[in-house]
Enzyme design. Structure first.
Site, PDB file in Angstrom:
ATOM      1  N   TYR A 112       0.835  -1.207   0.000  1.00  0.00           N
ATOM      2  CA  TYR A 112       0.000   0.000   0.000  1.00  0.00           C
ATOM      3  C   TYR A 112       0.864   1.249   0.000  1.00  0.00           C
ATOM      4  O   TYR A 112       1.947   1.268   0.595  1.00  0.00           O
ATOM      5  CB  TYR A 112      -0.880   0.060   1.250  1.00  0.00           C
ATOM      6  CG  TYR A 112      -2.078  -0.839   1.219  1.00  0.00           C
ATOM      7  CD1 TYR A 112      -3.264  -0.420   0.628  1.00  0.00           C
ATOM      8  CD2 TYR A 112      -2.040  -2.097   1.815  1.00  0.00           C
ATOM      9  CE1 TYR A 112      -4.386  -1.230   0.621  1.00  0.00           C
ATOM     10  CE2 TYR A 112      -3.156  -2.922   1.812  1.00  0.00           C
ATOM     11  CZ  TYR A 112      -4.330  -2.477   1.212  1.00  0.00           C
ATOM     12  OH  TYR A 112      -5.430  -3.290   1.211  1.00  0.00           O
ATOM     13  N   TYR A 151      -0.884 -10.013   0.657  1.00  0.00           N
ATOM     14  CA  TYR A 151       0.204  -9.511   1.503  1.00  0.00           C
ATOM     15  C   TYR A 151       0.110 -10.112   2.904  1.00  0.00           C
ATOM     16  O   TYR A 151      -0.969 -10.470   3.355  1.00  0.00           O
ATOM     17  CB  TYR A 151       0.193  -7.974   1.564  1.00  0.00           C
ATOM     18  CG  TYR A 151      -1.079  -7.332   2.069  1.00  0.00           C
ATOM     19  CD1 TYR A 151      -1.337  -7.171   3.429  1.00  0.00           C
ATOM     20  CD2 TYR A 151      -2.029  -6.857   1.168  1.00  0.00           C
ATOM     21  CE1 TYR A 151      -2.496  -6.568   3.872  1.00  0.00           C
ATOM     22  CE2 TYR A 151      -3.196  -6.254   1.605  1.00  0.00           C
ATOM     23  CZ  TYR A 151      -3.429  -6.105   2.971  1.00  0.00           C
ATOM     24  OH  TYR A 151      -4.584  -5.523   3.398  1.00  0.00           O
ATOM     25  N   ARG A 161      -3.320 -11.811   3.732  1.00  0.00           N
ATOM     26  CA  ARG A 161      -4.592 -11.384   3.157  1.00  0.00           C
ATOM     27  C   ARG A 161      -4.679 -11.907   1.721  1.00  0.00           C
ATOM     28  O   ARG A 161      -3.726 -11.783   0.965  1.00  0.00           O
ATOM     29  CB  ARG A 161      -4.694  -9.843   3.096  1.00  0.00           C
ATOM     30  CG  ARG A 161      -4.741  -9.075   4.413  1.00  0.00           C
ATOM     31  CD  ARG A 161      -5.851  -9.467   5.372  1.00  0.00           C
ATOM     32  NE  ARG A 161      -7.144  -9.835   4.813  1.00  0.00           N
ATOM     33  CZ  ARG A 161      -8.083  -8.990   4.393  1.00  0.00           C
ATOM     34  NH1 ARG A 161      -7.908  -7.702   4.452  1.00  0.00           N
ATOM     35  NH2 ARG A 161      -9.240  -9.430   3.922  1.00  0.00           N
ATOM     36  N   HIS A 164      -7.367  -8.413  -2.551  1.00  0.00           N
ATOM     37  CA  HIS A 164      -8.681  -7.800  -2.284  1.00  0.00           C
ATOM     38  C   HIS A 164      -8.659  -6.322  -2.625  1.00  0.00           C
ATOM     39  O   HIS A 164      -7.602  -5.694  -2.689  1.00  0.00           O
ATOM     40  CB  HIS A 164      -9.078  -7.978  -0.816  1.00  0.00           C
ATOM     41  CG  HIS A 164      -8.135  -7.303   0.132  1.00  0.00           C
ATOM     42  ND1 HIS A 164      -6.969  -7.883   0.551  1.00  0.00           N
ATOM     43  CD2 HIS A 164      -8.163  -6.081   0.724  1.00  0.00           C
ATOM     44  CE1 HIS A 164      -6.325  -7.053   1.363  1.00  0.00           C
ATOM     45  NE2 HIS A 164      -7.013  -5.950   1.470  1.00  0.00           N
ATOM     46  N   HIS A 166     -10.655  -2.835  -1.247  1.00  0.00           N
ATOM     47  CA  HIS A 166     -11.556  -2.265  -0.240  1.00  0.00           C
ATOM     48  C   HIS A 166     -12.580  -1.366  -0.936  1.00  0.00           C
ATOM     49  O   HIS A 166     -12.215  -0.593  -1.832  1.00  0.00           O
ATOM     50  CB  HIS A 166     -10.773  -1.414   0.753  1.00  0.00           C
ATOM     51  CG  HIS A 166      -9.787  -2.194   1.570  1.00  0.00           C
ATOM     52  ND1 HIS A 166     -10.085  -2.692   2.818  1.00  0.00           N
ATOM     53  CD2 HIS A 166      -8.505  -2.558   1.327  1.00  0.00           C
ATOM     54  CE1 HIS A 166      -9.030  -3.318   3.306  1.00  0.00           C
ATOM     55  NE2 HIS A 166      -8.042  -3.255   2.424  1.00  0.00           N
TER      56      HIS A 166
HETATM   57 FE   LIG Z   1      -6.192  -4.357   2.610  1.00  0.00          FE
END
Ligand SMILES: [Fe+3]
Lengths: 246, 206
Positions: A112, A151, A161, A164, A166
């Protein structure tokens, strides 16, 4: 079928069995952030059944194109190109027009763009990881983006995770407000994920998994995934409830 | 066998996660150049708006007494005359200079959120009784699996609060003060939201 504005009746009672409970100790952060007292039930008043309008005029042309909205001139982010499209509906099956759909995600490496993010995968100088759009008159929306990578995250010693995206959705009323995540068909990490598993009902989980959509896939360009989102429905004004006593 | 009812089910919620600010307040998160401005940022009024200017600040506090530094708080409220700036408002036309909706990330160091707004007028309950002036809150963060709804009321509205049909719903009367802000100065209110434990804020299933 389309919503005819304005609708002024309360929303259907929320079916909380479709949602994660607040306290899910296998997702450790929920332990200290989960209310312990019962919620106070309240049929929506004007304060909850109304909501603001987000005009198309506030949006820019590339707000929903994450491939281009952060890239340097002449550059593009690394990773598989995908189209994410779908429809925002309410529980009656009516398209929700004018809904604000905001989305954010990691880059193809699972990283991110955030100053508190420490995963060792690299930032992509051409990828911001944020987009937004407003649904059309029938509730449809689309984004172009890069397939996010899975990640690792600090929870269990080896929790990952699944890939995905959000989503934050703002429909017609403040009580309809929803944040959720979209997963990708076929990802083996989905059933292993403690955050996915906060949702108790496997059928409910499946409604967050977007299928590959070959009909919407653009030949020689990008694969498509279809992700429909359902917000709470409103009662019909024809059957307005009786006034409360006392 | 009977006919199927045919209703869809609401999409399940998932936590907003640690990076909700990337998606909802990207400029605040340091991602510039995509959106000129974060939605919901800044005062909810312009200079022509009617009503008393107020500021509301506070923190979202976890069960260990620590402020959340990754929460996102949204508010929604009526204008000075008790009207919502919404197409679903049927009682009249709200002040066009007041948008009624705001969004605030907590400060990254302190967790403090801030809203510059106006004091709302009174809005009728479903049976026509007037509710006390209030601001509706919605809180999401990492570790919150489904966004939390609550309300902030005003401490000087003693009589209106005592007759408020929503506050009257709260059986455990010692919990009512969790919904009443503290006045810290002229037009300055503090509303801390406690997620858990002693003084846990009342949250609503609306
Ligand atoms: Fe996330």
């Amino acid at each position: 079928m389309k919503n005819e504005r304005p609708e002024t009746s309360p929303f259907f009672a929320r079916d909380r069995d479709q949602h994660p409970p607040a306290y899910t100790p296998w997702y450790k952060t929920s332990v200290l952030r989960s209310p312990q007292r019962a919620l106070i039930s309240l049929e929506g008043t004007a304060s909850e059944i109304t909501g603001p309008v987000f005009g198309h005029s506030r949006l820019n042309e590339f707000d929903n194109d994450l491939i281009l909205n952060y890239a340097r001139p002449g550059q593009m982010p690394i990773g598989p190109r995908i189209l994410v499209h779908g429809r925002v509906m309410d529980e009656r099956g009516c398209g929700v027009d004018g809904a604000l759909v905001e989305m954010w995600q990691a880059n193809a490496g699972g990283r991110y763009r955030h100053k508190k993010e420490t995963y060792l995968a690299p930032l992509d100088p051409d990828f911001g990881g944020v987009g937004r759009t407003i649904t059309d008159a029938d509730g449809y929306y689309w984004f172009k983006t890069i397939m996010p990578g899975p990640y690792p995250w600090p929870n269990g010693v080896n929790d990952w995770r699944p890939a995905h995206i959000h989503f934050s959705i703002f429909g017609h009323g403040f009580a309809q407000r929803l944040i959720t995540q979209m997963y990708f068909e076929g990802d083996p990490l989905i059933p292993l994920c403690p955050i996915v598993r906060t949702i108790p009902d496997p059928a409910a989980i499946s409604r967050l998994i977007a299928p590959l959509d070959m009909n919407a896939t653009i030949p020689m360009d990008m694969r498509a995934y279809k992700f429909d989102i359902v917000l709470r429905g409103r009662r019909s004004t024809l059957f307005e409830n009786r006034k409360e006593g006392n | 066998m009977v006919q199927p009812l045919g209703y869809l089910k609401e999409s399940p919620s998932q936590t907003a996660g640690p990076y909700v600010h990337i998606g909802c307040t990207p400029n605040f998160a340091g991602i510039h150049g995509i959106f000129e401005q974060d939605l919901g940022a800044g005062p909810l009024y312009d200079e022509k708006a009617r009503g008393e200017r107020i500021a509301v600040n506070g923190m979202v506090i976890d069960g260990g007494g620590n402020p959340l530094k990754d929460a996102l708080v949204e508010i929604w409220q009526a204008d000075a005359d008790g009207l919502h700036n919404s197409p679903s408002e049927t009682r009249g036309t709200a002040d066009p200079h007041f948008r009624g909706w705001g969004r605030s990330p907590g400060d990254m160091e302190t967790g403090e959120f801030l809203f510059e707004t106006i004091k709302p007028g009174r809005v009728p309950f479903r049976d026509g009784r007037l509710m006390a002036p209030h601001i509706t809150f919605w809180i999401v963060a990492r570790g919150i699996n489904l966004g939390l709804h609550t309300r902030m009321y005003f401490p000087e509205e003693v009589e209106a609060n005592a007759a408020d049909p929503v506050l009257l719903r709260i059986e455990h009367r010692n919990r009512v003060p969790t919904l009443i802000a503290r006045k810290e100065g002229e037009g300055l209110y503090r509303f801390d939201i406690r997620l858990q434990g002693e003084g846990e804020t009342v949250f609503f299933d609306i």
